[in-house]
Write an enzyme that holds these catalytic residues in place. Sequence first.
Site, PDB file in Angstrom:
ATOM      1  N   HIS A  69       0.839  -1.220   0.000  1.00  0.00           N
ATOM      2  CA  HIS A  69       0.000   0.000   0.000  1.00  0.00           C
ATOM      3  C   HIS A  69       0.858   1.248   0.000  1.00  0.00           C
ATOM      4  O   HIS A  69       0.370   2.328   0.336  1.00  0.00           O
ATOM      5  CB  HIS A  69      -0.955  -0.024   1.206  1.00  0.00           C
ATOM      6  CG  HIS A  69      -2.001  -1.109   1.087  1.00  0.00           C
ATOM      7  ND1 HIS A  69      -2.769  -1.537   2.136  1.00  0.00           N
ATOM      8  CD2 HIS A  69      -2.376  -1.866   0.027  1.00  0.00           C
ATOM      9  CE1 HIS A  69      -3.579  -2.498   1.733  1.00  0.00           C
ATOM     10  NE2 HIS A  69      -3.360  -2.724   0.453  1.00  0.00           N
TER      11      HIS A  69
ATOM     12  N   CYS B 121       3.852  15.413  -6.086  1.00  0.00           N
ATOM     13  CA  CYS B 121       2.787  16.269  -6.636  1.00  0.00           C
ATOM     14  C   CYS B 121       1.902  15.437  -7.556  1.00  0.00           C
ATOM     15  O   CYS B 121       2.397  14.786  -8.486  1.00  0.00           O
ATOM     16  CB  CYS B 121       3.409  17.428  -7.429  1.00  0.00           C
ATOM     17  SG  CYS B 121       2.165  18.386  -8.347  1.00  0.00           S
TER      18      CYS B 121
HETATM   19  N1  APR Z   1      -1.338  -8.004  17.800  1.00  0.00           N
HETATM   20  C1  APR Z   1      -2.100  -8.811  17.008  1.00  0.00           C
HETATM   21  N2  APR Z   1      -3.200  -8.397  16.356  1.00  0.00           N
HETATM   22  C2  APR Z   1      -3.544  -7.096  16.514  1.00  0.00           C
HETATM   23  C3  APR Z   1      -2.813  -6.191  17.329  1.00  0.00           C
HETATM   24  C4  APR Z   1      -1.669  -6.703  17.982  1.00  0.00           C
HETATM   25  N3  APR Z   1      -0.901  -5.930  18.768  1.00  0.00           N
HETATM   26  N4  APR Z   1      -3.416  -4.975  17.266  1.00  0.00           N
HETATM   27  C5  APR Z   1      -4.482  -5.117  16.451  1.00  0.00           C
HETATM   28  N5  APR Z   1      -4.561  -6.385  16.002  1.00  0.00           N
HETATM   29  C6  APR Z   1      -5.509  -6.950  15.035  1.00  0.00           C
HETATM   30  C7  APR Z   1      -6.915  -6.385  15.131  1.00  0.00           C
HETATM   31  O1  APR Z   1      -7.682  -7.154  16.041  1.00  0.00           O
HETATM   32  C8  APR Z   1      -7.397  -6.550  13.681  1.00  0.00           C
HETATM   33  O2  APR Z   1      -7.938  -7.851  13.481  1.00  0.00           O
HETATM   34  O3  APR Z   1      -5.033  -6.565  13.759  1.00  0.00           O
HETATM   35  C9  APR Z   1      -6.122  -6.415  12.853  1.00  0.00           C
HETATM   36  C10 APR Z   1      -5.987  -5.061  12.176  1.00  0.00           C
HETATM   37  O4  APR Z   1      -6.985  -5.006  11.178  1.00  0.00           O
HETATM   38  P1  APR Z   1      -7.287  -3.611  10.450  1.00  0.00           P
HETATM   39  O5  APR Z   1      -7.429  -2.538  11.462  1.00  0.00           O
HETATM   40  O6  APR Z   1      -8.418  -3.872   9.494  1.00  0.00           O
HETATM   41  O7  APR Z   1      -5.952  -3.295   9.632  1.00  0.00           O
HETATM   42  P2  APR Z   1      -5.459  -3.964   8.284  1.00  0.00           P
HETATM   43  O8  APR Z   1      -5.947  -5.366   8.188  1.00  0.00           O
HETATM   44  O9  APR Z   1      -4.026  -3.725   8.204  1.00  0.00           O
HETATM   45  O10 APR Z   1      -6.213  -3.078   7.167  1.00  0.00           O
HETATM   46  C11 APR Z   1      -5.889  -3.350   5.828  1.00  0.00           C
HETATM   47  O11 APR Z   1      -7.214  -1.465   5.168  1.00  0.00           O
HETATM   48  O12 APR Z   1      -7.899   0.709   5.351  1.00  0.00           O
HETATM   49  C12 APR Z   1      -7.047  -0.123   4.702  1.00  0.00           C
HETATM   50  O13 APR Z   1      -5.082   0.597   3.682  1.00  0.00           O
HETATM   51  C13 APR Z   1      -5.618   0.268   4.930  1.00  0.00           C
HETATM   52  O14 APR Z   1      -3.706  -1.230   4.873  1.00  0.00           O
HETATM   53  C14 APR Z   1      -4.984  -1.012   5.459  1.00  0.00           C
HETATM   54  C15 APR Z   1      -5.966  -2.092   5.035  1.00  0.00           C
END
Ligand code: APR
Length: 252
Positions: A130, A138
């Site tokens: 990403h 720009c």
């Molecule tokens: N250890 C393990 N798991 C964790 C921790 C931790 N310390 N902190 C959070 N989590 C888990 C959460 O419970 C959740 O299931 O990590 C996951 C994070 O999920 P998201 O918040 O959806 O993030 P992500 O999966 O990276 O999102 C993917 O979505 O919005 C877009 O571009 C953005 O790259 C991002 C993509």
Amino acid sequence: MIEEKREGCERMNNVSIEELAGRVKEGNVVIFTGAGMSTESGLPDFRSNGGLWDGRDPMEIASANSLYQNFDEFTSFYRYRIEEKNKYAPHEGHRILAEWEKKGLVDAVITQNVDGYHRQAGSETVYELHGSLTDIYCETCGRTYTEEHYLQKSNCQCNGKLRPGIVLFGEALPVEAFEKSAEAARNCKTMLVIGTSLQVSPANMLPSETRSGGGNVILINREPVELFYLVDGWIEGSARDVLKACHEQLGL
Ligand code: APR
């Protein structure tokens, strides 16, 4: 909802630290991380309570449209994210993954994160699916700028709009990063999926690439995920604690 997810995940054979260490020791491991990999550094994830999308509409603030429809809020949001990632740092889990690469156990880190923490912690083969917050350019003429400049000015000398080099909703992923990630996923023996809800495509297709190549996919996550059928096993826990425990089990 979380209970249905949990029931689905429980059906997967829960993986022990000993089994995880055994798989890492075999090598040919690919790491696939999401925002949960950086929460123990201090950065919020997206979809947990208090996450970046809690109270915000990502389509309003992080889509290709928002660069034009909502430029001031877009700029404030990304300046905030740049300041936050510079306020914090990679944690021991990031450093352990870099050490496993140096010892020939990890072939590559594929990340959805844009904080640059894997490289900062010493990982060398890192595919940033990403993009990265640190690449400022720009939108009109392509001229590049530093983060420091972006924190002060939101327009280019040509008067075009400045933005970070990350993939906004509605934009394509960097072709080379995605192709190399898919190849690494297909050719690994084990994929460790760490700290991601697996809700965003096409990144969430990568575990299936590993399984189609005969590899095994293990999820390390604080909570169950809806798409639990994409993985073979689950270790419930925090990224840093599980990686530290596995590192100790390996006697490294
Ligand atoms: N250890 C393990 N798991 C964790 C921790 C931790 N310390 N902190 C959070 N989590 C888990 C959460 O419970 C959740 O299931 O990590 C996951 C994070 O999920 P998201 O918040 O959806 O993030 P992500 O999966 O990276 O999102 C993917 O979505 O919005 C877009 O571009 C953005 O790259 C991002 C993509």
